[in-house]
Design a protein around this motif. Sequence first.
Motif, PDB file in Angstrom:
ATOM      1  N   ALA A   1       0.834  -1.188   0.000  1.00 35.33           N
ATOM      2  CA  ALA A   1       0.000   0.000   0.000  1.00 35.33           C
ATOM      3  C   ALA A   1       0.880   1.255   0.000  1.00 35.33           C
ATOM      4  O   ALA A   1       1.930   1.268   0.635  1.00 35.33           O
ATOM      5  CB  ALA A   1      -0.919   0.007   1.215  1.00 35.33           C
ATOM      6  N   GLN A   2       0.439   2.233  -0.751  1.00 37.13           N
ATOM      7  CA  GLN A   2       1.155   3.492  -0.743  1.00 37.13           C
ATOM      8  C   GLN A   2       0.557   4.334   0.367  1.00 37.13           C
ATOM      9  O   GLN A   2      -0.546   4.853   0.244  1.00 37.13           O
ATOM     10  CB  GLN A   2       1.011   4.186  -2.106  1.00 37.13           C
ATOM     11  CG  GLN A   2       1.507   3.316  -3.243  1.00 37.13           C
ATOM     12  CD  GLN A   2       1.892   4.119  -4.460  1.00 37.13           C
ATOM     13  OE1 GLN A   2       1.998   5.314  -4.399  1.00 37.13           O
ATOM     14  NE2 GLN A   2       2.094   3.455  -5.566  1.00 37.13           N
ATOM     15  N   ARG A   3       1.277   4.434   1.449  1.00 34.66           N
ATOM     16  CA  ARG A   3       0.726   5.074   2.636  1.00 34.66           C
ATOM     17  C   ARG A   3       1.452   6.363   2.954  1.00 34.66           C
ATOM     18  O   ARG A   3       2.652   6.502   2.711  1.00 34.66           O
ATOM     19  CB  ARG A   3       0.845   4.142   3.841  1.00 34.66           C
ATOM     20  CG  ARG A   3      -0.064   2.941   3.764  1.00 34.66           C
ATOM     21  CD  ARG A   3      -0.049   2.154   5.057  1.00 34.66           C
ATOM     22  NE  ARG A   3      -1.011   1.068   4.995  1.00 34.66           N
ATOM     23  CZ  ARG A   3      -2.277   1.185   5.370  1.00 34.66           C
ATOM     24  NH1 ARG A   3      -2.716   2.341   5.824  1.00 34.66           N
ATOM     25  NH2 ARG A   3      -3.104   0.179   5.286  1.00 34.66           N
ATOM     26  N   VAL A   4       0.699   7.282   3.533  1.00 28.12           N
ATOM     27  CA  VAL A   4       1.296   8.477   4.093  1.00 28.12           C
ATOM     28  C   VAL A   4       0.887   8.562   5.555  1.00 28.12           C
ATOM     29  O   VAL A   4      -0.199   8.113   5.932  1.00 28.12           O
ATOM     30  CB  VAL A   4       0.854   9.749   3.328  1.00 28.12           C
ATOM     31  CG1 VAL A   4       1.406   9.742   1.923  1.00 28.12           C
ATOM     32  CG2 VAL A   4      -0.655   9.879   3.303  1.00 28.12           C
TER      33      VAL A   4
ATOM     34  N   GLU B   1       4.608  10.929  -5.902  1.00 28.72           N
ATOM     35  CA  GLU B   1       4.000  12.203  -6.249  1.00 28.72           C
ATOM     36  C   GLU B   1       2.992  12.497  -5.164  1.00 28.72           C
ATOM     37  O   GLU B   1       2.005  11.778  -5.020  1.00 28.72           O
ATOM     38  CB  GLU B   1       3.315  12.119  -7.611  1.00 28.72           C
ATOM     39  CG  GLU B   1       4.273  11.866  -8.752  1.00 28.72           C
ATOM     40  CD  GLU B   1       3.594  11.950 -10.101  1.00 28.72           C
ATOM     41  OE1 GLU B   1       3.927  11.110 -10.959  1.00 28.72           O
ATOM     42  OE2 GLU B   1       2.734  12.815 -10.285  1.00 28.72           O
ATOM     43  N   LEU B   2       3.241  13.512  -4.385  1.00 34.48           N
ATOM     44  CA  LEU B   2       2.427  13.764  -3.205  1.00 34.48           C
ATOM     45  C   LEU B   2       1.702  15.093  -3.300  1.00 34.48           C
ATOM     46  O   LEU B   2       2.135  16.013  -3.998  1.00 34.48           O
ATOM     47  CB  LEU B   2       3.298  13.740  -1.951  1.00 34.48           C
ATOM     48  CG  LEU B   2       3.808  12.348  -1.583  1.00 34.48           C
ATOM     49  CD1 LEU B   2       4.991  12.444  -0.646  1.00 34.48           C
ATOM     50  CD2 LEU B   2       2.710  11.515  -0.956  1.00 34.48           C
ATOM     51  N   PHE B   3       0.606  15.162  -2.585  1.00 35.98           N
ATOM     52  CA  PHE B   3      -0.252  16.337  -2.579  1.00 35.98           C
ATOM     53  C   PHE B   3      -0.559  16.754  -1.144  1.00 35.98           C
ATOM     54  O   PHE B   3      -0.622  15.922  -0.252  1.00 35.98           O
ATOM     55  CB  PHE B   3      -1.589  16.028  -3.267  1.00 35.98           C
ATOM     56  CG  PHE B   3      -1.484  15.629  -4.710  1.00 35.98           C
ATOM     57  CD1 PHE B   3      -1.075  14.360  -5.064  1.00 35.98           C
ATOM     58  CD2 PHE B   3      -1.820  16.528  -5.710  1.00 35.98           C
ATOM     59  CE1 PHE B   3      -0.987  13.989  -6.409  1.00 35.98           C
ATOM     60  CE2 PHE B   3      -1.749  16.164  -7.049  1.00 35.98           C
ATOM     61  CZ  PHE B   3      -1.334  14.894  -7.388  1.00 35.98           C
TER      62      PHE B   3
ATOM     63  N   PRO C   1      -1.204  10.632  -1.337  1.00 34.47           N
ATOM     64  CA  PRO C   1      -0.488  10.151  -2.518  1.00 34.47           C
ATOM     65  C   PRO C   1      -1.330  10.420  -3.761  1.00 34.47           C
ATOM     66  O   PRO C   1      -2.462  10.892  -3.634  1.00 34.47           O
ATOM     67  CB  PRO C   1      -0.360   8.649  -2.247  1.00 34.47           C
ATOM     68  CG  PRO C   1      -1.547   8.315  -1.414  1.00 34.47           C
ATOM     69  CD  PRO C   1      -1.841   9.532  -0.597  1.00 34.47           C
ATOM     70  N   PRO C   2      -0.822  10.139  -4.923  1.00 34.61           N
ATOM     71  CA  PRO C   2      -1.606  10.424  -6.121  1.00 34.61           C
ATOM     72  C   PRO C   2      -2.808   9.502  -6.239  1.00 34.61           C
ATOM     73  O   PRO C   2      -2.746   8.345  -5.823  1.00 34.61           O
ATOM     74  CB  PRO C   2      -0.617  10.182  -7.264  1.00 34.61           C
ATOM     75  CG  PRO C   2       0.397   9.285  -6.682  1.00 34.61           C
ATOM     76  CD  PRO C   2       0.516   9.624  -5.242  1.00 34.61           C
TER      77      PRO C   2
ATOM     78  N   TYR D   1      -5.007   3.488  -2.381  1.00 36.02           N
ATOM     79  CA  TYR D   1      -4.848   4.928  -2.240  1.00 36.02           C
ATOM     80  C   TYR D   1      -5.482   5.386  -0.933  1.00 36.02           C
ATOM     81  O   TYR D   1      -6.661   5.208  -0.703  1.00 36.02           O
ATOM     82  CB  TYR D   1      -5.515   5.595  -3.432  1.00 36.02           C
ATOM     83  CG  TYR D   1      -5.741   7.064  -3.287  1.00 36.02           C
ATOM     84  CD1 TYR D   1      -7.028   7.574  -3.321  1.00 36.02           C
ATOM     85  CD2 TYR D   1      -4.679   7.942  -3.119  1.00 36.02           C
ATOM     86  CE1 TYR D   1      -7.253   8.924  -3.208  1.00 36.02           C
ATOM     87  CE2 TYR D   1      -4.899   9.291  -3.000  1.00 36.02           C
ATOM     88  CZ  TYR D   1      -6.183   9.788  -3.047  1.00 36.02           C
ATOM     89  OH  TYR D   1      -6.417  11.120  -2.936  1.00 36.02           O
ATOM     90  N   ILE D   2      -4.690   5.971  -0.065  1.00 34.27           N
ATOM     91  CA  ILE D   2      -5.172   6.325   1.266  1.00 34.27           C
ATOM     92  C   ILE D   2      -4.686   7.713   1.633  1.00 34.27           C
ATOM     93  O   ILE D   2      -3.479   7.985   1.600  1.00 34.27           O
ATOM     94  CB  ILE D   2      -4.652   5.322   2.325  1.00 34.27           C
ATOM     95  CG1 ILE D   2      -5.149   3.903   1.999  1.00 34.27           C
ATOM     96  CG2 ILE D   2      -5.107   5.723   3.717  1.00 34.27           C
ATOM     97  CD1 ILE D   2      -4.550   2.846   2.894  1.00 34.27           C
TER      98      ILE D   2
END
Lengths: 116, 108
Positions: free
Chosen positions: B1-4, B32-34, B89-90, B96-97
């Motif tokens: 998982a793409q986690r922040v 690519e972060l927002f 994340p993008p 996507y979380i």
Amino acid sequence: DAMVIQNPRYQVTQFGKPVTLSCSQTLNHNVMYWYQQKSSQAPKLLFHYYDKDFNNEADTPDNFQSRRPNTSFCFLDIRSPGLGDAAMYLCATSREGTSGSYNEQFFGPGTRLTVL
Amino acid sequence: AQRVTQPEKLLSVFKGAPVELKCNYSYSGSPELFWYVQYSRQRLQLLLRHISRESIKGFTADLNKGETSFHLKKPFAQEEDSAMYYCAPPPGTYKYIFGTGTRLKVLA
């Protein structure tokens, strides 16, 4: 110049009574998303449409369904709402880039669902 | 998982003080972060994306690959900066979380 519109803004339903939330966009974006946001929590992605392709998150309950009849509209159907489904439901759109980079999401104002 | 990860749920600072909202990511590859912001009674909206490297409302965010961070900074906080801030994340990525969010309160 509203870009992502959600109707209604407030929805009250009864336990077990099906409800549909709607989202429309004037941006001509190819991706549309539905999020559930409970009080004091981050938005949780339920599913998204990439063009006509439906992408369900693994932990989204079967009780939640979605339809996208055309580019502009997307619906969230909750077949049998439970008390735990009371939340703010957010619709968002984005234009998926062809260059390999990702674009921002544009969010609607949300629909607050109350389940009695 | 793409986690922040956003370690702080609440951050209170005085007006005029510097602000740093932390965001760490835990996936490989070039992220690519927002940063999204939600002001009271307003819709969620984009504040910054790392690829643009621009400053919005005095906020900047630098991607630090060594520390796997994308912290949001502003040298002098204003009362109107009080809001909920989410690192994300993008979209369209697997699992996507959104980050859990940090509520920023700027005190007069």
